[in-house]
Design a protein around this motif. Structure first.
Motif, PDB file in Angstrom:
ATOM      1  N   LYS A   1       2.041   4.330  -7.660  1.00 50.31           N
ATOM      2  CA  LYS A   1       2.781   5.534  -7.305  1.00 50.31           C
ATOM      3  C   LYS A   1       4.110   5.217  -6.606  1.00 50.31           C
ATOM      4  O   LYS A   1       4.972   6.086  -6.489  1.00 50.31           O
ATOM      5  N   LEU A   2       4.272   3.987  -6.169  1.00 46.92           N
ATOM      6  CA  LEU A   2       5.526   3.562  -5.537  1.00 46.92           C
ATOM      7  C   LEU A   2       6.552   3.049  -6.542  1.00 46.92           C
ATOM      8  O   LEU A   2       7.700   2.815  -6.190  1.00 46.92           O
TER       9      LEU A   2
ATOM     10  N   SER B   1       0.821  -1.212   0.000  1.00 42.22           N
ATOM     11  CA  SER B   1       0.000   0.000   0.000  1.00 42.22           C
ATOM     12  C   SER B   1       0.854   1.260   0.000  1.00 42.22           C
ATOM     13  O   SER B   1       1.957   1.283   0.557  1.00 42.22           O
ATOM     14  N   LEU B   2       0.323   2.298  -0.609  1.00 39.26           N
ATOM     15  CA  LEU B   2       0.991   3.593  -0.621  1.00 39.26           C
ATOM     16  C   LEU B   2       1.080   4.166   0.791  1.00 39.26           C
ATOM     17  O   LEU B   2       2.098   4.752   1.180  1.00 39.26           O
ATOM     18  N   THR B   3       0.048   3.980   1.573  1.00 37.67           N
ATOM     19  CA  THR B   3       0.015   4.524   2.934  1.00 37.67           C
ATOM     20  C   THR B   3       1.133   3.950   3.793  1.00 37.67           C
ATOM     21  O   THR B   3       1.859   4.683   4.471  1.00 37.67           O
ATOM     22  N   GLU B   4       1.294   2.648   3.753  1.00 39.90           N
ATOM     23  CA  GLU B   4       2.265   1.986   4.632  1.00 39.90           C
ATOM     24  C   GLU B   4       3.692   2.113   4.142  1.00 39.90           C
ATOM     25  O   GLU B   4       4.639   2.142   4.931  1.00 39.90           O
ATOM     26  N   TYR B   5       3.882   2.219   2.819  1.00 36.15           N
ATOM     27  CA  TYR B   5       5.237   2.200   2.256  1.00 36.15           C
ATOM     28  C   TYR B   5       5.549   3.473   1.479  1.00 36.15           C
ATOM     29  O   TYR B   5       6.322   3.443   0.522  1.00 36.15           O
ATOM     30  N   ARG B   6       4.965   4.576   1.912  1.00 32.52           N
ATOM     31  CA  ARG B   6       5.189   5.848   1.221  1.00 32.52           C
ATOM     32  C   ARG B   6       6.681   6.194   1.149  1.00 32.52           C
ATOM     33  O   ARG B   6       7.146   6.822   0.196  1.00 32.52           O
ATOM     34  N   LYS B   7       7.454   5.775   2.142  1.00 30.44           N
ATOM     35  CA  LYS B   7       8.889   6.061   2.172  1.00 30.44           C
ATOM     36  C   LYS B   7       9.711   5.041   1.379  1.00 30.44           C
ATOM     37  O   LYS B   7      10.929   5.151   1.302  1.00 30.44           O
ATOM     38  N   GLY B   8       9.026   4.069   0.792  1.00 31.97           N
ATOM     39  CA  GLY B   8       9.716   3.098  -0.044  1.00 31.97           C
ATOM     40  C   GLY B   8       9.760   1.712   0.573  1.00 31.97           C
ATOM     41  O   GLY B   8       9.466   1.524   1.757  1.00 31.97           O
TER      42      GLY B   8
ATOM     43  N   ASN C   1       1.089  -0.225  -5.041  1.00 26.34           N
ATOM     44  CA  ASN C   1       0.434   0.940  -5.616  1.00 26.34           C
ATOM     45  C   ASN C   1       1.358   1.515  -6.686  1.00 26.34           C
ATOM     46  O   ASN C   1       2.567   1.642  -6.474  1.00 26.34           O
TER      47      ASN C   1
END
Length: 289
Positions: free
Chosen positions: A241-242, A213-220, A239
């Motif tokens: 976007k990642l 998910s983008l929320t959980e792994y926004r930092k990569g 996602n």
């Protein structure tokens, strides 16, 4: 224990939890032969880009319905994706949300409704009057309808923490319908990675995918995570976007494939495809050609 030993042990466990002999015409010889083939060729699918219809061809028909899956077949997708949850009386049904409110004319949580109650709902009118009266399908119904058709199935375990034991229930259904040993026919994925690990222990020959998910792994996504996931997963499905070239390369270095979600425009499709992904999950299957 070598890989074939692990496969045979897992298969023995699967038979033990069914409490019955092999189903749907399988013999021990054919099953073990197919298991051995899985050992030699773990992933067997169409060459080239993997085109996955998200909840069926959900840009054109109501999501998670037979209409959407039929449309995905007609549009020559390689897979259609679906979401599995469980009713109050223990049946596996297809629904993305925890409640039936958004995509039917009913209300309430899936886990609090019986199959009879859910089957009485209209799952098509919210999308278009053309689909009025469309029903919420069961997983069994979908496997019966498409197991011999020229399309594969990506099964998402949706919120499995709400449904203790659903991994075993899905595994047994795939075994009963004779699809779990067909190379490439099924992929099982989930955002709940503990659940996916549990599923992999039950049927290690079935391909699996970690949803990211983008929320959980926004930092990569770290290299450590990729090394962890490759122990029980064949795909990393983030996602979109990642996704960049570096993530794709690192996934491939860990001998997994990558199928980003959810692609809804040609511009996004072109951008994501340029990173070298193995395919993607889209509401509009023509974007994957």
């Amino acid at each position: 224990m070598g890989r074939i030993g692990k496969l045979l042990a897992a298969f023995t466990l699967t038979l033990a939890i069914t409490g019955t002999p092999l189903m749907d015409g399988f013999t021990a010889g054919t099953v073990f032969a197919e298991t051995n083939q899985q050992r030699k060729v773990k992933v067997q699918e169409k060459a080239g880009f993997i085109n996955v219809a998200h909840r069926g061809a959900s840009g054109y028909a109501p999501e998670n319905t037979l209409a959407a899956f039929d449309k995905a077949v007609k549009m020559r997708a390689d897979y259609f994706e679906l979401d599995v949850q469980r009713t109050k009386d223990g049946h596996l049904v297809l629904m993305h949300d925890n409640t039936v409110d958004r995509t039917t004319n009913g209300s309430g949580e899936v886990k609090d409704l019986t199959l009879k109650e859910i089957r009485q709902l209209d799952a098509g009118s919210w999308f278009s009057s053309q689909y009025a009266g469309e029903k919420v399908p069961t997983l069994e119904e979908v496997l019966d309808r498409y197991r011999y058709q020229p399309i594969n199935i990506l099964i998402e375990l949706k919120k499995p923490e709400l449904y203790p034991g659903i991994e075993k229930q899905v595994a047994l259904m795939l075994l009963k319908k004779g699809v779990s040993f067909r190379p490439g026919k099924i992929i099982v994925q989930s955002f709940n990675h503990d659940s996916l690990r549990t599923y992999h222990r039950l049927q290690p020959w079935v391909q699996t995918g970690v949803l990211v998910s983008l929320t959980e792994y926004r930092k990569g996504v770290s290299d450590e995570k990729l090394r962890e996931w490759k122990e029980f997963s064949d795909y990393v499905n983030p996602n979109y976007k990642l996704v960049d070239d570096r993530l794709v390369n690192r996934v491939h270095q860990n001998r997994m494939k990558i199928l980003p979600y959810t692609i809804r425009s040609k511009a996004t499709a072109d951008e994501v495809r340029a990173t070298g992904v193995d395919g993607f999950i889209t509401d509009y299957p023509e974007l994957g050609y």
